[in-house]
Structures are given as structure tokens and as C-alpha cells.
Motif scaffolding. Structure first.
Motif, PDB file in Angstrom:
ATOM      1  N   LEU A 295       0.922  -1.157   0.100  1.00  0.00           N
ATOM      2  CA  LEU A 295      -0.144   0.103   0.042  1.00  0.00           C
ATOM      3  C   LEU A 295       0.740   1.066   0.092  1.00  0.00           C
ATOM      4  O   LEU A 295       0.645   2.273  -0.622  1.00  0.00           O
ATOM      5  N   VAL A 296       2.065   1.274   0.802  1.00  0.00           N
ATOM      6  CA  VAL A 296       2.767   2.418   0.510  1.00  0.00           C
ATOM      7  C   VAL A 296       3.569   2.585  -0.625  1.00  0.00           C
ATOM      8  O   VAL A 296       3.665   3.653  -1.016  1.00  0.00           O
ATOM      9  N   GLY A 297       3.666   1.336  -1.325  1.00  0.00           N
ATOM     10  CA  GLY A 297       4.239   1.655  -2.716  1.00  0.00           C
ATOM     11  C   GLY A 297       3.278   2.191  -3.582  1.00  0.00           C
ATOM     12  O   GLY A 297       3.763   2.824  -4.516  1.00  0.00           O
ATOM     13  N   ILE A 298       2.090   1.773  -3.473  1.00  0.00           N
ATOM     14  CA  ILE A 298       1.234   2.512  -4.438  1.00  0.00           C
ATOM     15  C   ILE A 298       0.847   3.879  -4.013  1.00  0.00           C
ATOM     16  O   ILE A 298       0.991   4.683  -5.147  1.00  0.00           O
ATOM     17  N   GLY A 299       0.956   4.367  -2.813  1.00  0.00           N
ATOM     18  CA  GLY A 299       1.015   5.692  -2.455  1.00  0.00           C
ATOM     19  C   GLY A 299       2.106   6.399  -2.912  1.00  0.00           C
ATOM     20  O   GLY A 299       2.003   7.711  -3.433  1.00  0.00           O
ATOM     21  N   THR A 300       3.288   5.989  -2.832  1.00  0.00           N
ATOM     22  CA  THR A 300       4.471   6.411  -3.472  1.00  0.00           C
ATOM     23  C   THR A 300       4.471   6.849  -4.752  1.00  0.00           C
ATOM     24  O   THR A 300       5.074   7.816  -5.399  1.00  0.00           O
ATOM     25  N   ARG A 301       3.755   6.052  -5.730  1.00  0.00           N
ATOM     26  CA  ARG A 301       3.614   6.237  -6.975  1.00  0.00           C
ATOM     27  C   ARG A 301       2.652   7.331  -7.511  1.00  0.00           C
ATOM     28  O   ARG A 301       2.796   8.084  -8.286  1.00  0.00           O
ATOM     29  N   LEU A 302       1.808   7.165  -6.567  1.00  0.00           N
ATOM     30  CA  LEU A 302       0.470   8.268  -6.567  1.00  0.00           C
ATOM     31  C   LEU A 302       0.848   9.774  -6.294  1.00  0.00           C
ATOM     32  O   LEU A 302       0.902  10.828  -6.813  1.00  0.00           O
ATOM     33  N   GLY A 303       2.051   9.895  -5.193  1.00  0.00           N
ATOM     34  CA  GLY A 303       2.598  11.085  -4.867  1.00  0.00           C
ATOM     35  C   GLY A 303       3.798  11.404  -5.403  1.00  0.00           C
ATOM     36  O   GLY A 303       4.696  12.365  -5.096  1.00  0.00           O
ATOM     37  N   ASN A 304       4.266  10.620  -6.680  1.00  0.00           N
ATOM     38  CA  ASN A 304       5.545  10.611  -7.357  1.00  0.00           C
ATOM     39  C   ASN A 304       6.675  10.912  -6.365  1.00  0.00           C
ATOM     40  O   ASN A 304       7.719  11.635  -6.594  1.00  0.00           O
ATOM     41  N   GLY A 305       6.549   9.979  -5.378  1.00  0.00           N
ATOM     42  CA  GLY A 305       8.056   9.675  -4.577  1.00  0.00           C
ATOM     43  C   GLY A 305       7.647   9.656  -3.197  1.00  0.00           C
ATOM     44  O   GLY A 305       6.402   9.715  -2.954  1.00  0.00           O
ATOM     45  N   CYS A 306       8.610   9.468  -2.139  1.00  0.00           N
ATOM     46  CA  CYS A 306       8.251   8.791  -0.868  1.00  0.00           C
ATOM     47  C   CYS A 306       8.882  10.181   0.136  1.00  0.00           C
ATOM     48  O   CYS A 306       9.357  11.055  -0.308  1.00  0.00           O
ATOM     49  N   THR A 307       8.489   9.768   1.536  1.00  0.00           N
ATOM     50  CA  THR A 307       8.976  10.783   2.209  1.00  0.00           C
ATOM     51  C   THR A 307      10.479  11.052   2.382  1.00  0.00           C
ATOM     52  O   THR A 307      11.089  12.031   2.818  1.00  0.00           O
ATOM     53  N   SER A 308      11.344   9.953   2.057  1.00  0.00           N
ATOM     54  CA  SER A 308      12.828  10.108   1.925  1.00  0.00           C
ATOM     55  C   SER A 308      13.098  11.079   0.730  1.00  0.00           C
ATOM     56  O   SER A 308      13.933  11.928   0.722  1.00  0.00           O
ATOM     57  N   GLY A 309      12.481  10.867  -0.431  1.00  0.00           N
ATOM     58  CA  GLY A 309      12.665  11.798  -1.828  1.00  0.00           C
ATOM     59  C   GLY A 309      12.225  13.208  -1.364  1.00  0.00           C
ATOM     60  O   GLY A 309      13.002  13.909  -1.916  1.00  0.00           O
ATOM     61  N   HIS A 310      11.036  13.264  -1.031  1.00  0.00           N
ATOM     62  CA  HIS A 310      10.467  14.391  -0.856  1.00  0.00           C
ATOM     63  C   HIS A 310      11.136  15.180   0.348  1.00  0.00           C
ATOM     64  O   HIS A 310      11.364  16.487   0.298  1.00  0.00           O
ATOM     65  N   GLY A 311      10.964  14.543   1.679  1.00  0.00           N
ATOM     66  CA  GLY A 311      11.308  15.086   2.757  1.00  0.00           C
ATOM     67  C   GLY A 311      12.454  15.503   3.097  1.00  0.00           C
ATOM     68  O   GLY A 311      12.951  16.321   3.709  1.00  0.00           O
ATOM     69  N   ILE A 312      13.338  14.679   2.590  1.00  0.00           N
ATOM     70  CA  ILE A 312      14.809  14.790   2.753  1.00  0.00           C
ATOM     71  C   ILE A 312      15.457  15.537   1.654  1.00  0.00           C
ATOM     72  O   ILE A 312      16.016  16.709   1.713  1.00  0.00           O
ATOM     73  N   ILE A 313      15.191  15.087   0.452  1.00  0.00           N
ATOM     74  CA  ILE A 313      15.905  15.369  -0.832  1.00  0.00           C
ATOM     75  C   ILE A 313      15.283  16.691  -1.404  1.00  0.00           C
ATOM     76  O   ILE A 313      15.896  17.842  -1.360  1.00  0.00           O
ATOM     77  N   GLY A 314      14.096  16.607  -1.405  1.00  0.00           N
ATOM     78  CA  GLY A 314      13.117  17.710  -2.105  1.00  0.00           C
ATOM     79  C   GLY A 314      13.109  19.154  -1.363  1.00  0.00           C
ATOM     80  O   GLY A 314      13.361  20.159  -1.891  1.00  0.00           O
ATOM     81  N   ILE A 315      12.960  18.938  -0.112  1.00  0.00           N
ATOM     82  CA  ILE A 315      13.090  20.081   0.789  1.00  0.00           C
ATOM     83  C   ILE A 315      14.262  20.782   0.730  1.00  0.00           C
ATOM     84  O   ILE A 315      14.276  21.921   0.803  1.00  0.00           O
TER      85      ILE A 315
END
Length: 132
Positions: free
Chosen positions: A87-107
Motif C-alpha cells: 500500500l505504501v508503494g502504491i501511495g508513493t507512485r501516486l505522490g510521485n515519490g516517498c518521504t525520503s525523496g520529498h522530505g529529505i532531498i526535495g525540501i
């Protein structure tokens, strides 16, 4: 909050940040875990090894730093962990990334999309915890 351990949380955050910086400096790659993992599912020769080593290091760190690793893997709830992971994998596809990609790198890159995604992740987590 019975087992809250600020030192292990601090160490985990430091390891995530260090791995993101090392991967960016030495390989020029962004440490978004969902992107790294999905690259393993559709392998290309030149990207496969570093992705495998990165994910392998994450799995290995679970066994090194988790005192209850063996009991977690043999618990009856392992099927629930697998379903949650999917389910997390599906959510990361919908959100175009996960907490590590967005929260650490993206910010860190001052990405508006990542700031918005991280706010949604955190808000969702707060709501879910309220129903626990």
C-alpha cells in the motif's frame, strides 16, 4: 510512545541524511527510496548494482540496529507488514515519490512540490495516529 528512543531516532535520521549526501556527492543520484527500489524492478545494467547495494544496506541496517529483528520477522503479523508495504508503494507512485525523496532531498532543494507532499504526508500520519 512506550518505547520512544530519541537516540536511535537521531542516529537513524543522521544515517539517512549521510546516505543521501554520499549518494549525491559520489554517484550524482537522489536518494528517493521508492525510486531506487522501483529501479530494481526494471533493471538496467549500469544502475542495478548501486541500487541493490543501497537497498541491501537498508535491510542490513535493520538487523544491525533493531534488537528485535528476528522476532519481528517471525511474528504472525508479517503478512500485515507485506500488505502495508504494498500500500505504501502504491501511495508513493501516486505522490510521485516517498518521504525520503520529498522530505529529505526535495525540501533541501527547496522544491515546492516536495514541501507540499511532505505536509500531506505528515498531516495524514497525524490523522492516522489519532485513530490508532
Amino acid at each position: 510512545m512506550d518505547n520512544f528512543t530519541p537516540w536511535s531516532a537521531l542516529a537513524g535520521g543522521a544515517l539517512l541524511g549521510a546516505s543521501a549526501v554520499i549518494l549525491l556527492l559520489f554517484a550524482g543520484k537522489i536518494a528517493g527510496i521508492s525510486g531506487i527500489f522501483s529501479g530494481l524492478l526494471r533493471p538496467r545494467k549500469k544502475d542495478f548494482l548501486w541500487r541493490l547495494l543501497f537497498i541491501g544496506g537498508m535491510v542490513l541496517s535493520f538487523f544491525i540496529f533493531s534488537p528485535n529483528a528476528s522476532s519481528t520477522l517471525t511474528s504472525p503479523s508479517i503478512a500485515l507488514y507485506i500488505i502495508a508495504g504494498l500500500l505504501v508503494g502504491i501511495g508513493t507512485r501516486l505522490g510521485n515519490g516517498c518521504t525520503s525523496g520529498h522530505g529529505i532531498i526535495g525540501i533541501a532543494r527547496l522544491s515546492r512540490r516536495s514541501v507540499l507532499a511532505t505536509c500531506i504526508f505528515v498531516s495524514s500520519a497525524i490523522v492516522v495516529v489519532l485513530f490508532r
